[in-house]
Design a protein around this motif. Structure first.
Motif, mmCIF file in Angstrom:
data_model
loop_
_atom_site.group_PDB
_atom_site.id
_atom_site.type_symbol
_atom_site.label_atom_id
_atom_site.label_comp_id
_atom_site.label_asym_id
_atom_site.label_seq_id
_atom_site.Cartn_x
_atom_site.Cartn_y
_atom_site.Cartn_z
ATOM 1 N N ASP A 19 0.844 -1.205 0.000
ATOM 2 C CA ASP A 19 0.000 0.000 0.000
ATOM 3 C C ASP A 19 0.874 1.248 0.000
ATOM 4 O O ASP A 19 0.642 2.206 -0.751
ATOM 5 C CB ASP A 19 -0.873 0.086 1.254
ATOM 6 C CG ASP A 19 -1.619 -1.200 1.553
ATOM 7 O OD1 ASP A 19 -1.635 -2.103 0.698
ATOM 8 O OD2 ASP A 19 -2.182 -1.286 2.660
ATOM 9 N N GLU A 66 -11.943 0.233 -5.464
ATOM 10 C CA GLU A 66 -11.332 -0.719 -4.544
ATOM 11 C C GLU A 66 -10.453 -1.692 -5.291
ATOM 12 O O GLU A 66 -10.635 -1.946 -6.482
ATOM 13 C CB GLU A 66 -12.379 -1.471 -3.720
ATOM 14 C CG GLU A 66 -13.382 -2.296 -4.479
ATOM 15 C CD GLU A 66 -14.534 -2.774 -3.570
ATOM 16 O OE1 GLU A 66 -14.273 -3.172 -2.422
ATOM 17 O OE2 GLU A 66 -15.694 -2.722 -4.019
ATOM 18 N N GLU A 123 -6.953 1.562 4.077
ATOM 19 C CA GLU A 123 -6.233 0.292 4.115
ATOM 20 C C GLU A 123 -7.064 -0.688 4.936
ATOM 21 O O GLU A 123 -7.025 -0.669 6.164
ATOM 22 C CB GLU A 123 -4.852 0.487 4.746
ATOM 23 C CG GLU A 123 -3.932 1.329 3.884
ATOM 24 C CD GLU A 123 -2.523 1.406 4.480
ATOM 25 O OE1 GLU A 123 -1.698 0.539 4.166
ATOM 26 O OE2 GLU A 123 -2.280 2.342 5.260
ATOM 27 N N THR A 159 -6.409 -5.582 2.052
ATOM 28 C CA THR A 159 -5.113 -6.199 2.280
ATOM 29 C C THR A 159 -5.167 -6.976 3.584
ATOM 30 O O THR A 159 -6.250 -7.411 4.007
ATOM 31 C CB THR A 159 -4.010 -5.106 2.276
ATOM 32 O OG1 THR A 159 -2.757 -5.707 2.527
ATOM 33 C CG2 THR A 159 -4.279 -4.018 3.293
ATOM 34 N N HIS A 215 -2.633 0.744 -10.196
ATOM 35 C CA HIS A 215 -4.014 1.134 -9.870
ATOM 36 C C HIS A 215 -4.087 2.596 -9.436
ATOM 37 O O HIS A 215 -4.987 3.336 -9.833
ATOM 38 C CB HIS A 215 -4.515 0.215 -8.761
ATOM 39 C CG HIS A 215 -5.907 0.499 -8.274
ATOM 40 N ND1 HIS A 215 -7.023 0.167 -8.996
ATOM 41 C CD2 HIS A 215 -6.347 1.087 -7.126
ATOM 42 C CE1 HIS A 215 -8.106 0.528 -8.308
ATOM 43 N NE2 HIS A 215 -7.720 1.093 -7.169
ATOM 44 N N ILE A 226 -8.059 -0.296 -0.359
ATOM 45 C CA ILE A 226 -7.168 -1.419 -0.644
ATOM 46 C C ILE A 226 -7.495 -2.531 0.345
ATOM 47 O O ILE A 226 -7.321 -2.351 1.558
ATOM 48 C CB ILE A 226 -5.683 -1.022 -0.465
ATOM 49 C CG1 ILE A 226 -5.357 0.243 -1.265
ATOM 50 C CG2 ILE A 226 -4.773 -2.180 -0.886
ATOM 51 C CD1 ILE A 226 -3.950 0.787 -0.999
ATOM 52 N N ILE A 246 -0.843 -2.447 -7.299
ATOM 53 C CA ILE A 246 -1.367 -1.290 -6.554
ATOM 54 C C ILE A 246 -0.770 0.003 -7.117
ATOM 55 O O ILE A 246 -1.479 1.002 -7.285
ATOM 56 C CB ILE A 246 -1.075 -1.443 -5.046
ATOM 57 C CG1 ILE A 246 -1.814 -2.676 -4.503
ATOM 58 C CG2 ILE A 246 -1.485 -0.191 -4.279
ATOM 59 C CD1 ILE A 246 -1.500 -3.009 -3.048
#
Ligand SMILES: Cc1ncc(C[n+]2csc(CCOP(=O)(O)OP(=O)(O)O)c2C)c(N)n1
Ligand SMILES: Cc1ncc(C[n+]2csc(CCOP(=O)(O)OP(=O)(O)O)c2C)c(N)n1
Ligand SMILES: [Mg+2]
Ligand SMILES: [Mg+2]
Lengths: 323, 345, 323, 345
Positions: A62, A215, A184, A248, A227, A246, A224
């Motif tokens: 992230d 998302e 996150e 995770t 994205h 995200i 990521i």
């Protein structure tokens, strides 16, 4: 090592100036974060450090996936779990280490510790949620001042329980604040699984306030990174807020040694650990070289930090005293 | 059998939940095996799964929810994970819970308890170490009680849960691990002890059998033990006799025991872990000055944190928060250089 | 007139026991609310009353459309604009009038005034938003006690700006609280039009928290009554929350004489005034008879209230004193 | 030319916005023609449409937004429509705005002003009439200033906006309509006036040319005018000479002018419109007792609201809030039945 005199270079500029493939660069950053925190946790275990700290082990993708898109002058407001964000932003492990060790040479002179840091345009605070309107205000100020800067604020799934987050979403949307809310979602808030703290849908929450929302379920730093490239560009271009979730997982305990999650669950998630995931794409030799370089830096950073003196109590001065 | 403050509080919650099915726990991360950030609620969710509600991170919201529960006859006990976040529930406490009973002409009651672990000395930094209770003193309709390691912490919590008024119950993080010191037959170790009547008795401890003394030290919660330590040291090392007054109900404050003690000692020191301005110490000094000015033979002193946020670095935190050293110095300062007329033994 | 001894009959039971067609009964209630508030405003204008008050003129259809579905023991938590809700709930204009006039015989002895009242299972408070978690807690308590009662909480469009509302939606959804959130969207919050205070969509906000949500744009009491019949039944049956938005309009000022909205806008909305709208469906003679009966009741209620003494200052007692 | 407090504040805002484009207004219902609930911001949105931000009903949120603005060099002035709702912004003020500068090692400043209209006497009932500023006193890093009708209210607001510290600016609703009474060449009407230095000068008013007096009355904000009225009455009707000390910065408090005045009068009364426990009066009494106990010839008194919510009924509200009658009674009580030795003239 203290290098206070050189001018600060933002993450994007540093990224562009750095060498290697995208994967290599992301890996180097992630390895720095991972190793930094592993060292930190050892120091806590050894009793060298006291107090508390929140590692982002498992969530490094992230940090690097988002922050490498931020330009010099863009602002980050982070939360209790801020080490990875800071390292991706500033690449200054020595000052962060010194701060967490409570040294005067730390980022904020040992005043803030692990969760209350400030450096250039990076801030963090340990009260969940309250930073979100503050970050929105920063975005509005940058807009008012016409700087073209954007703001990125990090929050966890659990922090979506704080009402003030929605007050901020509403204002950011009404007023078109150039801000990226990064959620996150690591599936847990301290000891509480997401099903017990969050109803409905995270993305729908953003959308319900007229905030463009997206998302991604990934621990793949390259994915990521890709994205968020367009998302950051859109926030900058449209001047409108975006909520990027995200999904995770946190592979370590919440803070130090308080993990009581089901072992099988955590174990299953280890297979998605972003660090080996990305390493598997690298040339073994390059990977080893990157790791060795990072180790060396961290060795130096930690030993420098440990050598720094604690701040003197005489520096304490009433912030309200005008003299 | 010796017990810790933590154990005493935890056992009290267990037995209350056992005895009274109106008692509910509400707060963050309360479920076992975690059992709450400081483990005060450990084991409760295993024993009473329906009555322990772990909440989202919504301090305002769940204090509001608990207020609603209290309005309808339940006995919710809320935990604010860190007392620092009471700020988020300020409106719920001040403009809702505290007002309802009076504003609705006593048609309703709000028997709400909000537990708040306060205090520093654990290296948690500026937002997880504060003692913010002073900001909640003097709200019409809101009682504030602080627990200390003396007597029975669990019994104090029982009284709070039985109380029909909305009530803030101040705990101290460092204190959780401390041993409870029982008060029996008017004694606690070398101290003779007087207790006022009522659910939250104020303790007055004397090392001089209440025959007089050099100074009165008022301290509550986590500071109470430090005051007792300071009193012990001052006796042993300097032959100073200090009375320690330990209020439990901080608001409304019964200042009588303080006035009585100052009547015997003529000197007053008030301690609190939070920063001092407009705090608990101010109220005690003002109340004593208002009631018994003539008894004060020296200017009273307040012992409190420095007026700065609480730094994370151990050096900063230690310098900011008051300890036994500060208490002893303040006692010496109010006594002054000369020996007082009174002498012990 | 004070009738304190008779047992309280809830709105649904009173509705079922009352005579006339649905339209006639709704009209009688709306007329009572309208006339009550018109009288009140005159008293303010004459200077007989001081302080402040918020009339619901134009929104009476919400009050009667929702509340007539609530059973004895169901709970209402209302806000600053609570007169209509109260009258639909309790049908006791005399006590409300006395309360607003600051008389000891008022609902809460003159302590609360216009926006802080309590009677049986009806409550109101003047701080926007904070009542929503409290109402949620009441619903959870009723559920825990197994009473089968439900709660209805009223909030305005502007109050959707308060973060604690979302904290409550989240918990109500997570824990299945039997509560109906009624959003009276009257297009304005004090002097602020809804476009300036609210982004996105009200219904989407409820849904984003997993709360079943619906909306109706209407000032037609019969239509609203019909719309909420199923909603109230569903909350009772499923024990799940529902967010019901009513898009309506406030025809009077926000509080007393502070209306600065565009005149044309208000004028256009007068055509949708719920009171004449429903009257047009009634037989003229029945309508007049209903009105006359209400006038008589109000005449008596206000003159009784005006005759009541102010509460004596000696009744003031520290609510914390335990003796 | 005479002006009202409202006009003085409004004009100051106008000229500050004119002079400094970093000044922004943030709050509910600020736009013209409405211009804010109490009209303090009237006309600003017409003149500076981009810099007056009317907000949703999100007190916590927009105080946070303004904090962010201040962090980035703007000068936001927030209006909380009713000071009662400061409770909602408590976390933002205590755990964010007040901490940032110190916690971030002075790398940043937070020049934030939060204006809060407080006070009752308008029949607005329990949630729209409170004076809650005492709960915000003594927060490390947060200054609290209260405006009164003496001197220039607008200038005080200017100082607040120029201040680099986060600051709570307490106004009083009833006071808005009051006439400003200028202080010129050390006089205000029959009073001789002393002012301390600094941006928020404390005023000391004497009807006896500072040659001495019977009592010192300390009062701020809306109570200041009542104290002055009481002083005038006490002189005329009872030949009592009262000094009135009017602090503007409530925290941190400069207690020196009070100590000096008490040095002349020997007697102290402190007034506040909020309820008294652990409030402003407690701080003043405690500070004076700590600094100048020997100067106090009688037990000091606090004048404050009764410890109940503020009822809506005029009879209840009037009995709850302190007026000139209560001030005069307190003065009489501290002076005692006997004439003091000192006599004027
Ligand atoms: C207002 C507030 N309440 C409670 C806490 C204690 N706390 C610290 S982290 C945390 C969990 C946060 O969960 P989440 O937002 O999911 O972030 P994560 O820790 O998973 O990164 C809690 C409850 C806090 N810091 N602030
Ligand atoms: C927390 C809070 N902030 C501000 C106010 C002042 N206020 C009273 S009513 C109102 C507008 C409410 O608008 P809305 O929710 O749309 O309800 P309406 O008045 O339109 O019925 C405001 C701002 C308040 N009562 N509470
Ligand atoms: Mg999480
Ligand atoms: Mg509205």
């Amino acid at each position: 090592m203290d290098g206070g005199s050189s001018e600060f270079v933002g993450p994007r500029q540093r990224w562009l100036a750095s060498e290697g493939s995208t994967a290599e660069r992301l890996y180097g950053q992630m390895w720095l974060i991972r190793e930094f925190e592993e060292r930190l946790l050892s120091l806590f275990e050894e009793g060298v450090l006291t107090g508390t700290t929140h590692a982002c082990i498992g969530q490094e993708a992230d940090c690097v996936g988002v922050i490498n898109h931020l330009e010099t002058g863009d602002v980050i407001f982070s939360n209790h779990r801020c080490h990875g964000h800071f390292l991706a932003y500033a690449d200054r492990p020595e000052w962060l280490a010194a701060e967490i060790m409570g040294r005067g040479a730390g980022l904020v002179g040992g005043r803030g510790g692990s969760q209350h840091i400030c450096y250039e345009d990076f801030f963090s605070n340990g009260v969940q949620g309250g930073i979100v309107p503050v970050a929105t205000g920063i975005a509005m100020a940058e807009k008012a001042r016409g700087t073209g800067r954007i703001v990125c604020v990090f929050l966890g799934d659990g922090t979506l329980g704080q009402g003030v987050v929605y007050e901020a979403l509403n204002m950011a949307s009404l007023w078109s604040a150039p801000i990226l809310f990064v959620v996150e979602d690591n599936r847990w808030a301290q000891s509480t699984p997401v099903e017990k703290e969050l109803s409905g849908s995270m993305v729908a929450r953003g959308e319900a306030f007229g905030v463009a929302s997206s998302e991604i379920t990934s621990t793949d730093a390259e994915e990521i990174y890709g994205h968020f490239e367009g998302i950051v560009a859109a926030v900058r271009k449209t001047g409108r807020p975006h909520l990027g979730v995200i999904h995770t997982y946190r592979l370590c305990h919440h803070s130090k040694s308080d993990d009581m999650r089901p072992e099988e669950e955590v174990e299953a998630r280890r297979a998605l650990d972003p660090v080996p995931l990305l390493r598997s794409r690298l040339d073994e030799e390059r990977a080893s070289a990157i790791e060795a370089a990072v180790q060396k830096r961290l060795e130096e950073a930690f030993s420098w930090a440990l050598d720094q003196p604690h701040p003197a109590a005489e520096t304490l001065r009433d912030p309200l005293s005008t003299s | 059998m010796t017990s810790t403050v933590l154990r005493s509080l935890n056992q009290a919650l267990h037995s209350m939940m056992e005895e009274d099915d109106r008692v509910y726990m509400v707060g963050e991360d309360l479920l076992d095996p975690y059992g709450g950030a400081f483990k005060v609620t450990r084991g409760l969710s295993m024993a009473f799964p329906d009555r322990v509600w772990t909440t989202p991170i919504s301090e305002a919201g769940f204090v509001g929810v608990a207020t609603g529960m209290a309005l309808r006859g339940l006995r919710p006990v809320v935990e604010i994970m860190f007392g620092d976040f009471l700020t988020l529930a300020c409106d719920q406490l001040v403009n809702h819970a505290a007002k309802f009973s009076w504003m609705y002409a006593e048609k309703v009651e709000v028997p709400l308890v909000v537990r708040a672990p306060m205090g520093g000395r654990r290296g948690y930094g500026p937002t997880h170490s504060q003692s913010l209770e002073k900001h909640f003193l003097g709200v019409p309709g809101l009682a504030v009680v602080a627990v200390d390691p003396f007597g029975s912490p669990g019994d104090l919590l029982r009284q709070a849960v039985a109380d029909r008024r909305p009530l803030l119950f101040v705990e101290n993080k460092v204190m959780y691990a401390r041993r409870v010191r029982a008060v029996q037959a008017g004694r606690m170790g070398a101290f003779s002890v007087r207790e006022t009547a009522g659910p939250y008795p104020t303790l007055t401890l004397s090392l001089g059998e209440f025959l007089g003394g050099d100074a009165t030290v008022v301290a509550y919660g986590g500071m109470a033990e430090l005051a007792v330590e300071a009193a012990e040291e001052l006796l042993i090392e300097e032959e100073r006799v200090v009375e320690v007054v330990i209020p439990r109900q901080l608001h409304p404050l019964d200042v009588e025991p303080v006035v009585e003690s100052v009547g015997r000692t003529g000197r007053l020191v008030v301690c609190e872990e939070g920063s001092g301005a407009a705090g608990f110490g101010a109220e005690v000094v003002a109340a004593v000055s208002g009631r018994a000015l003539e008894a004060l033979q020296a200017a009273p002193r307040r012992v409190a944190a420095l007026p700065v946020p609480i730094g994370n670095a151990p050096t900063l935190e230690a310098a900011t928060l008051p300890g036994t050293g500060e208490i002893s110095s303040a006692v010496r300062a109010v006594i002054g250089p000369a020996r007082p007329l009174y002498s012990i033994g």
